[in-house]
Each structure stands twice: as C-alpha cells, then as structure tokens.
Design a protein around this motif. Structure first.
Motif, mmCIF file in Angstrom:
data_model
loop_
_atom_site.group_PDB
_atom_site.id
_atom_site.type_symbol
_atom_site.label_atom_id
_atom_site.label_comp_id
_atom_site.label_asym_id
_atom_site.label_seq_id
_atom_site.Cartn_x
_atom_site.Cartn_y
_atom_site.Cartn_z
ATOM 1 N N GLU A 23 94.131 -14.457 43.224
ATOM 2 C CA GLU A 23 94.699 -15.507 44.069
ATOM 3 C C GLU A 23 95.955 -15.032 44.800
ATOM 4 O O GLU A 23 96.161 -15.363 45.966
ATOM 5 C CB GLU A 23 95.016 -16.752 43.237
ATOM 6 N N TYR A 24 96.792 -14.234 44.123
ATOM 7 C CA TYR A 24 97.953 -13.650 44.807
ATOM 8 C C TYR A 24 97.487 -12.818 46.006
ATOM 9 O O TYR A 24 98.049 -12.920 47.100
ATOM 10 C CB TYR A 24 98.768 -12.760 43.865
ATOM 11 N N LYS A 81 97.616 -23.995 48.388
ATOM 12 C CA LYS A 81 99.001 -23.902 47.894
ATOM 13 C C LYS A 81 99.910 -23.459 49.033
ATOM 14 O O LYS A 81 99.598 -22.542 49.768
ATOM 15 C CB LYS A 81 99.086 -22.924 46.724
ATOM 16 N N ASP A 137 90.084 -18.754 46.065
ATOM 17 C CA ASP A 137 90.295 -18.679 47.516
ATOM 18 C C ASP A 137 90.782 -20.026 48.046
ATOM 19 O O ASP A 137 91.697 -20.081 48.872
ATOM 20 C CB ASP A 137 88.999 -18.266 48.227
ATOM 21 N N ARG A 161 103.796 -19.029 47.619
ATOM 22 C CA ARG A 161 103.323 -18.001 46.699
ATOM 23 C C ARG A 161 103.789 -18.268 45.271
ATOM 24 O O ARG A 161 103.104 -17.957 44.301
ATOM 25 C CB ARG A 161 103.806 -16.624 47.165
ATOM 26 N N VAL A 164 101.375 -20.002 42.769
ATOM 27 C CA VAL A 164 100.113 -19.389 42.341
ATOM 28 C C VAL A 164 99.992 -19.392 40.818
ATOM 29 O O VAL A 164 98.996 -19.845 40.270
ATOM 30 C CB VAL A 164 99.952 -17.967 42.920
ATOM 31 N N PHE A 221 96.231 -15.155 48.679
ATOM 32 C CA PHE A 221 97.366 -15.851 49.292
ATOM 33 C C PHE A 221 98.078 -14.924 50.275
ATOM 34 O O PHE A 221 98.375 -15.312 51.404
ATOM 35 C CB PHE A 221 98.345 -16.347 48.214
ATOM 36 N N ASP A 222 98.344 -13.692 49.831
ATOM 37 C CA ASP A 222 99.036 -12.734 50.694
ATOM 38 C C ASP A 222 98.221 -12.407 51.945
ATOM 39 O O ASP A 222 98.782 -12.278 53.040
ATOM 40 C CB ASP A 222 99.346 -11.446 49.924
ATOM 41 N N ALA A 265 94.392 -20.566 47.006
ATOM 42 C CA ALA A 265 95.292 -19.747 47.831
ATOM 43 C C ALA A 265 95.498 -20.386 49.200
ATOM 44 O O ALA A 265 96.596 -20.345 49.755
ATOM 45 C CB ALA A 265 94.724 -18.337 47.981
ATOM 46 N N ARG A 266 94.453 -21.000 49.729
ATOM 47 C CA ARG A 266 94.536 -21.655 51.034
ATOM 48 C C ARG A 266 95.344 -22.945 50.952
ATOM 49 O O ARG A 266 96.101 -23.271 51.854
ATOM 50 C CB ARG A 266 93.109 -21.941 51.532
#
Length: 115
Positions: free
Chosen positions: A98-99, A50, A44, A53, A56, A102-103, A47-48
């Motif tokens: 993570e994808y 980076k 998490d 996308r 990842v 991220f999304d 993802a925040r």
C-alpha cells in the motif's frame, strides 16, 4: 481458474494417499492466491482513498484484524500458532504494498518540480 480446478475430491478424513493430500493442498492454494489477489486490490483502493501517507499503517486496525481472525480461527479450528503469524505477515506485506501504491499515485498527481 475453472470450477473443475476448485473441485474437491477428498476431505482430510477421506484422503488415502499423499497424491490425494497434495491435490487438495494445491486446490486450496489456488483458492488462497485468488483471495489474496482480491485483498491486494483493496490495498490499491485504500492507497487511492487515504489522503495522507501517514494513514497507511493503522495500528488499531491491525489489532482489530487480528482479534477478528482469532475469533474466526477458533470457530474453524485453525490454530492461532498458524493464523497469527500468517495474518501478521500478510498485513505487513499488504501495508508495504500500500505504501508503494500510495507513493505511485502521489507521484502521478504531484506536478513536476521546476528548476
């Protein structure tokens, strides 16, 4: 999970029954679940942090993790025939997670499209 739940009653060498073995495996599974949940929390964070996308999945990082796991596995007597597929599968699932994270974050920050 309490400290009592994590108390070991035996080592692999001192187990006398399958109940002893199963108790220790169940205890270790509870510890592993907690550790993997903690690892997921860092997915998490990644993802925040980076910004794109495309960042990842990082093949160099995957190779680095596997190399570090191989060293640690050797130090602890863990067969790489167990360690390698376990870590590769965990990393694959963490990357997929993570994808998704991220999304979800991107969807919250992207303004809605106007018709």
């Amino acid at each position: 999970m309490t400290d009592r739940d994590l108390e070991s009653r035996n080592t692999a060498a001192t187990c006398q029954t399958m109940a002893d073995v199963r108790h220790e495996i169940d205890r270790l599974d509870r510890i592993l679940v907690a550790l993997i949940a903690e690892r997921q929390g860092f997915m998490d964070a990644a993802a925040r942090i980076k910004g794109h996308r495309g960042l990842v999945r990082d093949e160099a990082r995957i190779a680095d993790v596997i190399a570090k796991v191989a060293v640690s596995a050797e130090q602890h007597g863990l067969s790489m025939s167990i360690a390698d597929p376990v870590w590769r599968t965990m990393m694959d699932r963490c990357i997929a997670y993570e994808y998704t994270a991220f999304d979800a974050l991107a969807a919250k920050t992207t303004p809605p499209k106007k018709d």
